[in-house]
Design a protein around this motif. Sequence first.
Motif, PDB file in Angstrom:
ATOM      1  N   LYS A  58       0.999  -1.646  -0.030  1.00  0.00           N
ATOM      2  CA  LYS A  58       0.164  -0.464   0.198  1.00  0.00           C
ATOM      3  C   LYS A  58       1.291   1.242   0.002  1.00  0.00           C
ATOM      4  CE  LYS A  58      -3.577   1.203   2.569  1.00  0.00           C
ATOM      5  NZ  LYS A  58      -4.400   0.911   2.568  1.00  0.00           N
ATOM      6  N   ARG A  60       1.712   1.962   2.754  1.00  0.00           N
ATOM      7  CA  ARG A  60       1.696   2.937   3.986  1.00  0.00           C
ATOM      8  C   ARG A  60       2.595   3.316   5.479  1.00  0.00           C
ATOM      9  NH1 ARG A  60      -4.028   2.160   6.094  1.00  0.00           N
ATOM     10  NH2 ARG A  60      -4.253   1.695   8.121  1.00  0.00           N
ATOM     11  N   SER A 145      -8.103  -0.552   4.221  1.00  0.00           N
ATOM     12  CA  SER A 145      -8.561  -0.894   2.815  1.00  0.00           C
ATOM     13  C   SER A 145      -7.501  -1.461   1.464  1.00  0.00           C
ATOM     14  CB  SER A 145      -9.525   0.536   2.996  1.00  0.00           C
ATOM     15  OG  SER A 145      -8.334   1.716   3.098  1.00  0.00           O
ATOM     16  N   ASN A 147      -6.572  -0.608  -1.017  1.00  0.00           N
ATOM     17  CA  ASN A 147      -5.727   0.891  -2.306  1.00  0.00           C
ATOM     18  C   ASN A 147      -4.748   1.966  -1.841  1.00  0.00           C
ATOM     19  OD1 ASN A 147      -7.639   1.934   0.485  1.00  0.00           O
ATOM     20  ND2 ASN A 147      -6.243   3.637   0.163  1.00  0.00           N
ATOM     21  N   SER A 153     -10.337   4.694  -1.916  1.00  0.00           N
ATOM     22  CA  SER A 153     -10.722   3.059  -1.197  1.00  0.00           C
ATOM     23  C   SER A 153     -11.352   2.566  -2.407  1.00  0.00           C
ATOM     24  CB  SER A 153     -11.886   2.950   0.327  1.00  0.00           C
ATOM     25  OG  SER A 153     -11.089   3.135   0.860  1.00  0.00           O
ATOM     26  N   HIS A 242      -6.348  12.342   2.747  1.00  0.00           N
ATOM     27  CA  HIS A 242      -6.924  10.799   3.142  1.00  0.00           C
ATOM     28  C   HIS A 242      -8.089  10.919   1.977  1.00  0.00           C
ATOM     29  CE1 HIS A 242      -5.310   7.831   5.635  1.00  0.00           C
ATOM     30  NE2 HIS A 242      -6.598   7.295   4.938  1.00  0.00           N
ATOM     31  N   TYR A 243      -8.124   9.671   2.167  1.00  0.00           N
ATOM     32  CA  TYR A 243      -9.341   8.997   0.816  1.00  0.00           C
ATOM     33  C   TYR A 243      -9.293  10.602  -0.749  1.00  0.00           C
ATOM     34  CZ  TYR A 243     -10.585   7.628   5.300  1.00  0.00           C
ATOM     35  OH  TYR A 243     -10.537   7.178   6.929  1.00  0.00           O
TER      36      TYR A 243
HETATM   37 MG    MG Z   1      -8.264   3.460   4.178  1.00  0.00          MG
END
Ligand code: MG
Length: 342
Positions: A58, A60, A145, A147, A153, A242-243
């Motif tokens: 991700k 992340r 999620s 993504n 997402s 975010h998102y």
């Molecule tokens: Mg998420």
Amino acid sequence: MTTEVIPVDPRSPDPDLVARAAAVLRAGGLVAFPTETVYGLGANAFDAAAVARIFAAKGRPTRNPLIVHVAEVADVVRVAAEWPEVARRLAERFWPGPLTFVLSKHPDLPNVVTAGGGTVAVRLPAHPIARALIRAARVPLAAPSANPSARISATTAEHVLRHLKGRIEQVIDGGPTAGGLESTVLDVTCSPPVCLRPGLASLAAIEAVVGKVLLPDSADAERASAGDDGPALRSPGLLARHYAPRVPLELAAGNAWQRVRDFLSAGVHVGWLSLDEVVPDGLPEVTVVQMPTEPMPYAARLYAALHALEAAGVDRIVVSLPPEGEAWLAIHDRLQRAAVRD
Ligand code: MG
Ligand code: TXA
């Protein structure tokens, strides 16, 4: 690596197909699967190396903890050290479903799952495929999620593949997810509980069960937006941006059509999430998605609409501001975060 796509009927998940995906998870692999909110990217929560691969796939930040998914309430004690009365009461009302509890962490759960923190986020999803998969894997699944970090997402298997193809072993294609927005995250390690992320479980419905719930204070939110090198975030869902889609997005409070027209005259290929405006016929260079005017169908549609505009190659997205009110809280939250620039 090639990513295998496994179509599974959500109404009656084929046990053989689910068992195949569960075997991949037990062997340390990553499997994306549908939940009733958005697609999750799952790994065995007790396999630290597999969980580390989620962060890599991700992109992340490793200080952003993951949600652990269980198939039975009885399994919460495998990952959490405590199951407080307030969580028990809320679980009776909301589980299986889109409510995630932040609880104190079980010492046996690998630290990578919780980003080194002493708390763990836990959820019991309602989707038949998600539950069948967790049961078949016989371990709780860490699953954010599905993504790339900080992006929109995924609500279909196709969205998952767009960015994660070649980085994960499997995607279970169970069709579009019904809810379309993420779960509500509620910290129940404190009293009263704190809502760290508004989501599909409504705050009003939560308060009807347990009384007043707090929203995170602005100090938290400020600390969260300070950057990536601070201490572990209380809830990285609080990160300002975010998102977000890859193209600039703005919320139009007044006359959205005016704003769209300004972009058109400047030669900008613009996408428009309209609401109940009369959309002029034959618009040039504009891609219009007429959004539902009720909050639940709007939520179900939002990410798919943003993915579609991204895929259409627009340079700019204008969103007609949805109504105010408790039922629209999570939608406003996501739109405001999507509108923050890098
Ligand atoms: Mg998420
Ligand atoms: O609906 C959902 O919740 C979906 C599906 C797949 O279940 N999952 C999801 O996961 O949205 P993710 O990782 O994208 O978002 C989890 C949110 C993040 O805002 C994260 O920071 C927060 O939950 N979170 C996770 N563990 C936490 C913890 N121990 N304390 C506070 N916040 C936590």
